[in-house]
Each structure stands twice: as C-alpha cells, then as structure tokens.
Design a protein around this motif. Sequence first.
Motif, PDB file in Angstrom:
ATOM      1  N   CYS A  81       0.856  -1.186   0.000  1.00 41.27           N
ATOM      2  CA  CYS A  81       0.000   0.000   0.000  1.00 41.27           C
ATOM      3  C   CYS A  81       0.896   1.241   0.000  1.00 41.27           C
ATOM      4  O   CYS A  81       1.550   1.549   0.993  1.00 41.27           O
ATOM      5  CB  CYS A  81      -0.904  -0.007   1.223  1.00 41.27           C
ATOM      6  N   LEU A  82       0.937   1.944  -1.118  1.00 42.00           N
ATOM      7  CA  LEU A  82       1.771   3.140  -1.261  1.00 42.00           C
ATOM      8  C   LEU A  82       0.918   4.396  -1.295  1.00 42.00           C
ATOM      9  O   LEU A  82      -0.243   4.368  -1.699  1.00 42.00           O
ATOM     10  CB  LEU A  82       2.576   3.071  -2.552  1.00 42.00           C
ATOM     11  N   GLN A  83       1.515   5.506  -0.880  1.00 41.64           N
ATOM     12  CA  GLN A  83       0.874   6.803  -1.044  1.00 41.64           C
ATOM     13  C   GLN A  83       1.878   7.758  -1.660  1.00 41.64           C
ATOM     14  O   GLN A  83       3.038   7.824  -1.239  1.00 41.64           O
ATOM     15  CB  GLN A  83       0.371   7.370   0.272  1.00 41.64           C
TER      16      GLN A  83
ATOM     17  N   LEU B 120       1.796   4.439  -9.245  1.00 37.53           N
ATOM     18  CA  LEU B 120       0.953   5.565  -8.851  1.00 37.53           C
ATOM     19  C   LEU B 120       1.481   6.789  -9.572  1.00 37.53           C
ATOM     20  O   LEU B 120       2.682   7.006  -9.637  1.00 37.53           O
ATOM     21  CB  LEU B 120       1.037   5.807  -7.338  1.00 37.53           C
TER      22      LEU B 120
ATOM     23  N   CYS C  30       2.362  11.795  -2.503  1.00 38.95           N
ATOM     24  CA  CYS C  30       1.843  13.091  -2.075  1.00 38.95           C
ATOM     25  C   CYS C  30       2.738  14.180  -2.668  1.00 38.95           C
ATOM     26  O   CYS C  30       3.962  14.089  -2.589  1.00 38.95           O
ATOM     27  CB  CYS C  30       1.846  13.150  -0.552  1.00 38.95           C
TER      28      CYS C  30
ATOM     29  N   PHE D 222       2.713   2.799   3.866  1.00 36.80           N
ATOM     30  CA  PHE D 222       2.147   2.792   5.208  1.00 36.80           C
ATOM     31  C   PHE D 222       2.141   1.408   5.852  1.00 36.80           C
ATOM     32  O   PHE D 222       2.204   1.286   7.061  1.00 36.80           O
ATOM     33  CB  PHE D 222       0.729   3.354   5.204  1.00 36.80           C
TER      34      PHE D 222
ATOM     35  N   LYS E 204      -2.732  13.848  -3.937  1.00 41.67           N
ATOM     36  CA  LYS E 204      -2.469  12.630  -3.161  1.00 41.67           C
ATOM     37  C   LYS E 204      -3.037  11.460  -3.939  1.00 41.67           C
ATOM     38  O   LYS E 204      -4.148  11.530  -4.460  1.00 41.67           O
ATOM     39  CB  LYS E 204      -3.158  12.677  -1.801  1.00 41.67           C
ATOM     40  N   ARG E 205      -2.266  10.412  -4.023  1.00 43.20           N
ATOM     41  CA  ARG E 205      -2.721   9.168  -4.641  1.00 43.20           C
ATOM     42  C   ARG E 205      -2.287   8.034  -3.729  1.00 43.20           C
ATOM     43  O   ARG E 205      -1.190   8.059  -3.182  1.00 43.20           O
ATOM     44  CB  ARG E 205      -2.075   8.942  -6.013  1.00 43.20           C
ATOM     45  N   SER E 206      -3.133   7.036  -3.579  1.00 44.51           N
ATOM     46  CA  SER E 206      -2.739   5.870  -2.804  1.00 44.51           C
ATOM     47  C   SER E 206      -3.381   4.634  -3.394  1.00 44.51           C
ATOM     48  O   SER E 206      -4.388   4.717  -4.097  1.00 44.51           O
ATOM     49  CB  SER E 206      -3.141   6.035  -1.337  1.00 44.51           C
ATOM     50  N   GLY E 207      -2.766   3.511  -3.139  1.00 42.20           N
ATOM     51  CA  GLY E 207      -3.326   2.264  -3.615  1.00 42.20           C
ATOM     52  C   GLY E 207      -2.304   1.140  -3.619  1.00 42.20           C
ATOM     53  O   GLY E 207      -1.129   1.335  -3.342  1.00 42.20           O
ATOM     54  N   ARG E 208      -2.807  -0.024  -3.933  1.00 44.45           N
ATOM     55  CA  ARG E 208      -1.972  -1.223  -4.046  1.00 44.45           C
ATOM     56  C   ARG E 208      -1.792  -1.525  -5.530  1.00 44.45           C
ATOM     57  O   ARG E 208      -2.348  -2.482  -6.045  1.00 44.45           O
ATOM     58  CB  ARG E 208      -2.634  -2.399  -3.335  1.00 44.45           C
TER      59      ARG E 208
END
Length: 100
Positions: A11-13, A34, A15, A53, A26-30
Amino acid sequence: RVNCKDVSYPCLQLCVANPQGVVVAKRSGRRRCLWVELQLPGRGCWRIYAVAFDGLAKSFSIRAYTKRGSAGLVHVPGASLTEVLTVPATPGPQQSTPRL
C-alpha cells in the motif's frame, strides 16, 4: 501452465506539495504504478513524498517528466511525513488547479 507474475503490491501513497507547502495531489493504492499529472506555474521547490504505510515496500522509485522545462529530484535525508500531515490539503490562492 503457471503464471509467475507477482501481482501483489504494498500500500503506497504519493503526495505532492507546492512551494508554499500546500498539498496539491495525493494518490494511494496497491498498484504497480501511482502517478499524477500537474501543470506547474513557473519555478519553485515542489516536494514529492512516497510512503509505504504498511511497511511492505522494500524499495521503489520516483520519476518526474517535464514538457518544455526541466526538473531535478533530490533525496532529502531526514525528511518526515509530518511535513505533509501538518499542511492544509486545499489549494491556496496563488496555486493553479492540478490537472489530474
């Protein structure tokens, strides 16, 4: 036949903060990748943070592409996520609207 492609990602974010410290994207996801596309109004030091995270990302990379301009990426030792968490998450008055 066995498919050996690894499709599990941490799981990355991602920013992005503008020179005034306002978080503009902001982008997040598995996912494997990204990304965010922004129109940057002129000069300034923009900050890009990439965070895992869940602690499962052993390594990752950041790339920046420009059209009619130049950019440089610098690793800042000791950078902290609190820099992102303590700034407002809405665009300021001198900020252009990001093209996402």
